[in-house]
Every structure is written in C-alpha cells, then in structure tokens.
Write an enzyme that holds these catalytic residues in place. Structure first.
Site, PDB file in Angstrom:
ATOM      1  N   CYS A   2       0.876  -1.176   0.000  1.00 56.44           N
ATOM      2  CA  CYS A   2       0.000   0.000   0.000  1.00 56.44           C
ATOM      3  C   CYS A   2       0.906   1.216   0.000  1.00 56.44           C
ATOM      4  CB  CYS A   2      -0.866   0.019   1.240  1.00 56.44           C
ATOM      5  SG  CYS A   2      -1.837  -1.480   1.428  1.00 56.44           S
ATOM      6  N   GLY A 101       1.411  -2.739   5.201  1.00 54.12           N
ATOM      7  CA  GLY A 101       2.053  -3.920   5.776  1.00 54.12           C
ATOM      8  C   GLY A 101       1.014  -4.881   6.322  1.00 54.12           C
ATOM      9  N   GLU A 489       2.018 -10.927 -17.008  1.00 51.69           N
ATOM     10  CA  GLU A 489       1.604  -9.966 -15.981  1.00 51.69           C
ATOM     11  C   GLU A 489       0.866  -8.765 -16.546  1.00 51.69           C
ATOM     12  OE1 GLU A 489       4.643  -8.034 -13.571  1.00 51.69           O
ATOM     13  OE2 GLU A 489       6.076  -8.177 -15.198  1.00 51.69           O
ATOM     14  N   HIS A 505       9.456 -33.805 -23.685  1.00 50.35           N
ATOM     15  CA  HIS A 505       9.175 -34.519 -22.436  1.00 50.35           C
ATOM     16  C   HIS A 505       7.807 -34.153 -21.880  1.00 50.35           C
ATOM     17  CE1 HIS A 505      13.180 -36.183 -22.458  1.00 50.35           C
ATOM     18  NE2 HIS A 505      13.619 -34.981 -22.783  1.00 50.35           N
ATOM     19  N   LYS A 604       3.527  -2.758  -7.448  1.00 53.89           N
ATOM     20  CA  LYS A 604       4.931  -2.577  -7.821  1.00 53.89           C
ATOM     21  C   LYS A 604       5.863  -3.142  -6.765  1.00 53.89           C
ATOM     22  CE  LYS A 604       8.410  -0.993 -10.159  1.00 53.89           C
ATOM     23  NZ  LYS A 604       8.797  -1.832 -11.301  1.00 53.89           N
TER      24      LYS A 604
HETATM   25  O1  M6R Z   1      11.505  -4.680  -6.227  1.00 55.15           O
HETATM   26  P1  M6R Z   1      11.948  -6.075  -6.561  1.00 55.15           P
HETATM   27  O2  M6R Z   1      12.919  -6.115  -7.664  1.00 55.15           O
HETATM   28  O3  M6R Z   1      12.441  -6.818  -5.354  1.00 55.15           O
HETATM   29  O4  M6R Z   1      10.643  -6.803  -7.045  1.00 55.15           O
HETATM   30  C1  M6R Z   1      10.657  -8.165  -7.364  1.00 55.15           C
HETATM   31  C2  M6R Z   1       9.414  -8.567  -8.119  1.00 55.15           C
HETATM   32  O5  M6R Z   1       8.277  -8.314  -7.352  1.00 55.15           O
HETATM   33  C3  M6R Z   1       9.278  -7.840  -9.453  1.00 55.15           C
HETATM   34  O6  M6R Z   1      10.389  -8.030 -10.267  1.00 55.15           O
HETATM   35  C4  M6R Z   1       8.009  -8.327 -10.193  1.00 55.15           C
HETATM   36  O7  M6R Z   1       8.172  -9.659 -10.577  1.00 55.15           O
HETATM   37  C5  M6R Z   1       7.724  -7.442 -11.401  1.00 55.15           C
HETATM   38  N1  M6R Z   1       6.315  -7.175 -11.471  1.00 55.15           N
HETATM   39  C6  M6R Z   1       8.092  -8.063 -12.687  1.00 55.15           C
HETATM   40  O8  M6R Z   1       7.834  -7.236 -13.767  1.00 55.15           O
END
Ligand code: M6R
Length: 609
Positions: A2, A101, A489, A505, A604
């Site tokens: 959030c 959180g 995604e 396989h 994000k």
């Molecule tokens: O901020 P981070 O790199 O730790 O985030 C990891 C993943 O949550 C992030 O890469 C996610 O898979 C993205 N949406 C991929 O595009």
C-alpha cells in the site's frame, strides 16, 4: 503493498495527499482514502476503486484542513471495499490510522478488543486494531499511546496516525515497511516512497526500522525503539519529479523500455575507469574475501530472480565459482546451506520486497556476507547489506519491471567480471573483449528500440492468442522466463517458458494449430538444435516467432517471423534478446486494451509475504 502519505503545514491537506497518492498508486490501487483534521474533527473519505474515484468524491465532499493522512490500498485482509479502505478509526472516530504492511497477530488483538472492550469492528482489516489500540492507550498524549500500541503489534508495518485532540501532530512508525519523511518550510510530510513528495521537497529523512516519528508543521523528531531521540542526516534527492513522469509516452512501461540505453550506460560507465578497470567503490570484496568464499547464493523475486539466473551463468562462466539461485520466498523455508563462506547476493529493484529482505536476514544470521544489487537508494535491502551495487535505472514506476532488469544484468556481469579479475580466472584479452562489447550495449539496445514497428505489427496480429510458449537453450532459457513473466503480468495471457530440450518430455502435447511460440536462438553453439526445436513445433501447427542474431538468416526458413538483435558475444546476448520480448509484451497488452502500468492484482512493491 500500500502507499501512505501524510501532511502537516499551511496548505490544504487534501490536495497534497491526492497528489502524493497519485505517485504511489503503483503500490496498490483497489481503494483509496484520506483523513483530514477539519472544523474541530477528524473526517474520513474513502472509496473502493482507483484514486480518481476518491478525487471525484472530494469535489463534492470538500475538506479544507491543513493536517491529514492518505492511503492507497492493495488488499491483504478483507476484499477491496469502501469499509476496508483506509484510513481506519477508533469507535469515536477521533483517531485515524493509515497502514502499509501486515499485523500478523491482529486476530489475537482483535479478539481481546472485542471480548474485553466490547468493540464492534467496522472492517475486516488488520489495520483497524491499530486505531482501537491507540485509543485504548490514549491519555492525552498521542505519541505515548502509539508507542504503547506498537509494543503489542507483530508484523511489518509503516503507519501514520492523527488525533482530533492533538491536531498539530502526526505520529508515524516504521517496522519493516518503507517510510520517509519530507522536510519543508513550515510543513512536513510522510510517505512510503520519494516520488510522492518530490513536488514539494527534495530534503528527506530516511526512517530506520523500529523508529517512531513525531511531526509538527515546524519540526520532526525521530525516536528509536528505546525512545531515545535520534539525529538524522538529511538525504538530498538528486533526481527531479519530471524523471518520475511519463514525458509524453502513453505508459510508464514504454517510457521505461526506452530509457534502457541510458540506464545501461549509467550503470556501466559509473563502474569503469579510463583503463576499463571495474571500480566497485563501496564494495569491499577483496581477494582474501573472495578466496574465503566457496559458494554464491543469489536470491530475489520475479524479474529480479530472472536477472539472478543470468548472474549465475556469468559468475560460473567468468569467475568459476559455484552459484545457487533461489526465489526468496522459498529460500528461508528450506534451511539452505549458508555459512561464513557464502556470498549472498540479493537483487531487488525496490529494495523493499519483504521476501528478499527476510531471506537476506536469514543469510546474515547464518554468517554470510551480503552483497545487494538495488535500484532504490537508501532502501531496506541496501541498508541491511554489507556491500551495495546500485543500479542506475532511475525511478521505475510501471509494475512490469524493464529497465531495472537490464541494469541488474549489467550489475551481475560487472560483479562476475570483478570476481574473475580478482581470482585470475579470465585472461586480460578476454576481459577487454567483454568490456568492449558491454560498452556497445546502449547503442545496440537503441537499434532494437528504433525498429519497434515490426514488433507492433506482430502484436496487432497475434494479440488474441490465449496461450504463448517461450523457449530457448542455454542462457536463452533465462531470458525466455523473463519474456514469459512480462507477457502474462500485463496482458493476462497464459504464458510459460521452457528449456527447448524439454519440449518432447511433455509440453509439446499442448502445441496446436496457431499456438504462438517465441523461440530464442542467440547462442551460436546451440543454434542448430534450436532450429530443430522450431521445426518440431511448426510441424504441429505453431506460429513461431524466432529471436536471432543479425546474420543468422537461415532461421527465416523455419520460423514464421524473425526478430533480429544486433550481433553480440553469446555470453552477453540476454541484455539484447530481452528487449524484443518486452516490446512484444507491451504491444500485445496495449492491443488487448489492458491497463499496462497497473495490471490487475499486482503491485509494484511487494512488501508483504
Ligand atoms: O523490487 P523487486 O525487484 O524486489 O521486485 C521483485 C518482483 O516483485 C518484481 O520483479 C516483479 O516480478 C515485477 N512485477 C516483474 O515485472
């Protein structure tokens, strides 16, 4: 998951909060709300849906106060709804709380509040217990009440609290969820992330774990968990608000795809001196340290994990050190073999991904040395690491990670080459060749980007497919996984990636007339084998998009269409081959009318487990 914002000053809080939240919507967007002290009371407005739903309501239901808190939500406890939206209040409605959180022991506290105090809960959230707990301890001092409340709370949280009886204060707390304070003249702010405040200030305090902050319009006081007042250096943000805006692109994602030549250049050139030597300032991995290391663990999530897979390939190839790669959510639950001879590399764009952070702490506890590859300066992963390699991608706003990924690749190559040089596993000539090729990456990536119309046409023709397969061999498989994640995604197409050798396989059973297969064939020694795999799927009716190096034109005889990348040494091809895949995903998602920057169900920054 959030976003939180708080304001205290002389401006109308509503507009500051909405502006700040608009920069945090990437963190969650199923509901939004604000609480403002106005006309002698705390007034809450909160609605299910995107921030603009709240903003529209506020045109009618105006609040003119100068103190307030705001929230944009990504549901964890309770469905997205008006009543589950934040802020949450105590029974009397005079204390309001925003929270990012999870409160892990909220059920226990909730039962106690119901049984002992007869409280009727208005929402299904874990957050609401905070408002009631603060109320329970409140005896005319909001700071003291919040301090007592957090003693009872377990989990990860960043919270902001206001109270009707002390309208000149905001109290905020950080525990394992990001929180920053913005400093103004006669005004102060809190937020989950820097872009939320850039319109107002570039002077920030980075709040540490377990710290409690008291804000008034004229001052900010930070306390540690023992209640001692802490000094904090001001963090001056060097990038401006415009860097976080779209600059004329339709979406942040395509803007960020186009920013990759610059990000790669910055990440690379900041780490090379005039003689092409790698300068890892701030990273203290000496020859002795490396000699002491007998294993490398790379741990990350999502796209960052895929960068880790390429990192393994590079470290094993150049530095000859065995590497394991793990998804962070699995790492700590399988009692991994980690000790003081392990180098643990965490990769994270945000530096706030809870699973990555938890894995890092687990490795640290077992004695490993921690090196992180992080984009957000001052983030939790960076602060908890022994050494940090910052990528220079700039702020990444789109949920789908693109420029962070390619800069993570550059970081992993440089780390691998640094290890190889220190250990003496690579001849200088070979090293110089790799560096020369790396230096050409920005212009080679630009070349692929300039040629985007072919990919746009392909996307326009293929966007209706409901399942897509990515395949490759060698390091191409790692890129195939990233391409597949990108596509699913943002376009919601059921896609997955396999090692081409695994086709027979099982997976080949799914290939039918018109099935879209994206086949990466950038590895010279595996090229012929890939051509055979392409023939196998085409024989079953697949429509094959090949990705190959310029010059390898015989693929045109087997694939339906070939996307070329500029010639490059096999080892470095992932930096280029991912670009067409990002563009394919983007244009397919646009053709399907998807909300590219804010895909459904995703946020994000994943700051919950
Ligand atoms: O901020 P981070 O790199 O730790 O985030 C990891 C993943 O949550 C992030 O890469 C996610 O898979 C993205 N949406 C991929 O595009």
């Amino acid at each position: 998951m959030c976003g939180i914002v708080g304001y205290i000053g002389d401006k109308e809080a509503t507009s500051v909060l909405i502006e700040g939240l608009s920069k945090l919507e990437y963190r969650g967007y199923d509901s939004a709300g604000i609480a403002v002290y106005d006309n002698g009371g705390v007034h809450v407005r909160k609605y299910k849906g995107r921030l603009n739903v709240l903003a529209e309501h506020l045109k009618q239901e105006t609040l003119t106060g100068v103190v307030g808190i705001g929230h944009t939500r990504w549901a964890t406890h309770g469905e997205p709804s008006d009543r589950n939206a934040h802020p949450h209040t105590n029974v009397a409605g005079n204390i309001a709380v925003i929270h990012n959180g999870i409160i892990e022991n909220y059920m226990k506290i909730k039962e106690w509040l119901i049984e002992e105090k007869g409280i009727e809960f208005k929402s299904e959230t874990d957050t609401e217990i905070i408002a009631h707990l603060v109320d329970h301890y409140y005896e005319g001092d909001l700071l003291a009440a919040v301090n007592k409340a957090i003693e009872k709370m377990e989990g990860a949280y960043a919270i902001g609290v206001i109270c009707k009886d002390e309208p000149d204060k905001i109290v905020a707390v950080r525990k394992d969820s990001p929180l920053i304070v913005g400093l103004g003249e006669g005004e102060n702010f809190i937020a989950s992330d820097i872009p939320a405040l850039l319109k107002y200030t570039k002077q920030m305090y980075l709040i540490e774990n377990d710290e409690v902050v008291l804000l008034t319009k004229d001052g900010v006081t930070i306390f540690n968990e023992l209640g001692q007042q802490m000094d904090r250096e001001i963090f001056h943000v060097t990038w401006d608000a415009e860097a976080a805006e779209k600059e004329g692109y339709e979406h942040f994602m395509i803007k960020e795809i186009h920013e990759q030549p610059k990000g790669i250049q910055e990440t690379l050139l900041r780490r090379l001196d005039k003689d092409n030597n790698i300068v890892l300032d701030g990273i203290k991995l000496t020859k002795e340290d490396l000699e002491n290391i007998n294993k490398v663990y790379i741990v990350a999530c999502g796209t960052a994990y895929h960068a880790g897979l390429v990192g393994r390939f590079a470290i094993e190839k150049f530095a000859k050190i065995p590497v394991e790669v793990d998804v962070a959510s699995e790492f700590r639950y399988r009692d991994p073999f980690v000790d003081d001879k392990t180098l643990f590399i965490a990769i994270s764009q945000s530096g706030e991904t809870l699973d990555t952070l938890a894995a890092l702490r687990e490795a640290k506890r077992k004695g490993a040395r921690i090196l992180s590859v992080v984009n957000v300066v001052g983030s939790s992963v960076a602060r908890e690491s022994d050494d940090v390699f910052y990528t220079w991608a700039g702020p990444e706003i789109a949920v789908a990670s693109t420029k962070a990924y390619t800069t993570q690749l550059i970081a992993m190559y440089l780390i691998a080459l640094h290890m190889a040089n220190t250990k003496g596993t690579l001849e200088r000539e070979g090293y110089e060749n790799i560096i020369s090729d790396l230096k050409l990456m920005p212009e080679k990536v630009q070349k692929i980007l300039d040629d985007y119309t072919k990919i746009q046409h392909l996307a326009d023709a293929q966007f209706n497919n409901e399942s897509v397969f990515f395949m490759g061999r060698g390091v191409d498989v790692n890129v195939a996984h990233e391409g597949s994640l990108k596509l699913k995604e943002i376009s919601y197409i059921n896609s997955f990636a396999i090692a081409a050798g695994e086709l027979k396989h099982g997976t080949i059973a799914l290939i039918d007339d018109g099935t879209l297969v994206i086949a990466l064939a950038t590895q010279d020694r595996l090229y012929e084998k890939m051509l055979s795999n392409i023939q196998e799927v085409r024989a079953r009716g697949a429509y094959v998009v090949g990705v190959a190096k310029e010059g390898n034109t015989e693929m045109e005889k087997t694939a339906d269409i070939v996307l070329y990348i500029p010639d490059v040494m096999d080892e470095l091809s992932p930096i280029l081959s991912v670009i067409p895949l990002q563009l394919v995903s983007y244009y397919i998602a646009v053709a399907r009318g998807c909300d590219v920057d804010k895909p459904k169900n995703l946020a994000k920054s994943v700051t919950v487990e």
